[in-house]
Design a protein around this motif. Sequence first.
Motif, PDB file in Angstrom:
ATOM      1  N   ASP A 220       2.214   1.329   7.093  1.00 54.66           N
ATOM      2  CA  ASP A 220       1.393   1.929   6.178  1.00 54.66           C
ATOM      3  C   ASP A 220       1.249   3.450   6.630  1.00 54.66           C
ATOM      4  O   ASP A 220       0.458   4.201   6.088  1.00 54.66           O
ATOM      5  CB  ASP A 220       0.099   1.290   5.813  1.00 54.66           C
TER       6      ASP A 220
ATOM      7  N   THR B 242       0.840  -1.132  -0.059  1.00 51.68           N
ATOM      8  CA  THR B 242      -0.117  -0.090   0.038  1.00 51.68           C
ATOM      9  C   THR B 242       0.940   1.185  -0.065  1.00 51.68           C
ATOM     10  O   THR B 242       2.178   1.046   0.032  1.00 51.68           O
ATOM     11  CB  THR B 242      -0.845   0.028   1.309  1.00 51.68           C
TER      12      THR B 242
ATOM     13  N   GLY C 207       4.445   1.108   1.378  1.00 49.50           N
ATOM     14  CA  GLY C 207       3.930   0.657   2.636  1.00 49.50           C
ATOM     15  C   GLY C 207       3.498  -0.845   2.590  1.00 49.50           C
ATOM     16  O   GLY C 207       3.204  -1.206   1.476  1.00 49.50           O
TER      17      GLY C 207
ATOM     18  N   LYS D 268       0.177  -3.267   4.450  1.00 47.43           N
ATOM     19  CA  LYS D 268      -1.125  -3.312   5.370  1.00 47.43           C
ATOM     20  C   LYS D 268      -1.514  -4.688   5.683  1.00 47.43           C
ATOM     21  O   LYS D 268      -1.293  -5.645   4.757  1.00 47.43           O
ATOM     22  CB  LYS D 268      -2.089  -2.350   5.125  1.00 47.43           C
TER      23      LYS D 268
END
Lengths: 288, 231
Positions: free
Chosen positions: B52, A281, B205, B207
Amino acid sequence: MDLKPTTAGAEKDGIPPEKPTPVGQQMLDKGAQMLQSFKPINHMSQHACTFALYSHDMSRQIKAHHFVTRLNQDFLQSAVYDSDDSNGRLIGMYVYFSFRIIEFVERVEYIVSDTIFETLPPEEQKLWHSHAYEVNFFSFNLNQEPFLIYGFLIVVVFVFQIKSGLWIHPRMPETIVMPELKNLAKTYGKFWCTWQTDRGVFQLAISLIKRMFFISLQQEQAAEDGVVNLQIARERDESYNLSREDLMRSRIEIPEPEWINPTADYWRQHKKGFKIDVESTEMRTSFS
Amino acid sequence: MESVNASTRPDVPGEKTKLGTSLVDSAASAIQSFGPTKKIHQHLCAFHFYADDMTRQVEAHHFCGHQNEEMRQCLIYDRPDADARLIGVEYIVTEELFLTLPDSEKPMWHSHEYEVKSGVLFLPGVPGPVERTDLEKVAKTYGKTIHFWQVDRGDELPLGLPQVMMALTRDGQLNPTLAKERENRAYMQGLTHGIHPKANAGGDGLKTVLREIDCKPSGHPSLEPIPRVFV
């Protein structure tokens, strides 16, 4: 009493490629140990042993050694290892809290669900709606996820784990732990497993974070015996010189919860387990 | 060092421990053996941030034991006190071991080189020269951290999914008072092969996502749904 380690875990090839800790490092460790304080570790006050299974694959059952710290009357936390000898591998973390905390959690429920709900991906949100009843009911435990049901599951589990003699406090006389067993019979729990040592390889693997729930037992003895892998249970009992029949007899008086929510059997009806995936992400940062 | 978690530390709900209960606890701690936790020999303090969200940084007290020379495992608490909350775990492996991991696994690991050399990571109570002997080794390792309890957002209980955590990798968040120690550590050698491009989430990131999947039964008929009778 024979204190030999009870799990083959540590000797298995599951351990990282071997290179023993050299003397230099041992000295260094000893030095740090003398200079530093280990208050949170020294505060661990109980060792309990039981079995756990993966929620997505019940044929995988492992022995779980809990090293428990009590933060207050209603809340306990434990570090979970695969063995109770000094080579025990850290496989996860467990928290339990008593029925009383439920009242507290009901108060914070929306805050949690509101904020978290927004962060859930669409497919999670669908799930959420479809299980709205459970969510409203007890979203605190496994919280933002709609699986509170599992909170109940674990309630059931704790009582029957204890009453069936699967949950033990190694080397502790039964009479001394009885008050604690009665407390624990009234708790909810949540267990995250971080290292699947039962796979036998050193792989702190991808989907390695899996929620595990403790072996759920039916009230009927026959059903209970069917769920737990009797082989590992027998080995454990032998190594601690215990008789589960005796334990069950001594625990027969432990009161059961007056009411158990029927959704506790969700996983039995739906045959669904849960696992955690890690996805890429965008990183949120105020520094760039 | 000022505890960054102090301001956000909520009380764990619940009644004060009853006398009877604490007696059980004392009896158990006298009689039982604590094999794996006895092996914990080192207290290491550093910061983690969410994989994240770099803006959420958490003070992390690591209590570590060596599995062997290649690997340590740590319990992570929010502070170094008796009533500290267990918020996560970290596994620390050598560079050699890290390189043997599958590529899909690597992004979840973070490098320690910057943390050590910047002076952010330290061993409370251990004098500098002694501390540096061990940190020389830590600088050459990778770590994988999972937090279960988001104390920084004020959670009174460990709620939600486990979170993958990362560590500092560059300037920008460094406490200026640590600059002195940073000079002391400038000599240290980092990772032999440099920081692996896939480590530290490959610069992105990460998650965690919960999936509902089919439950594989243990294969015994007793796992079939059995109607429960309430009395």
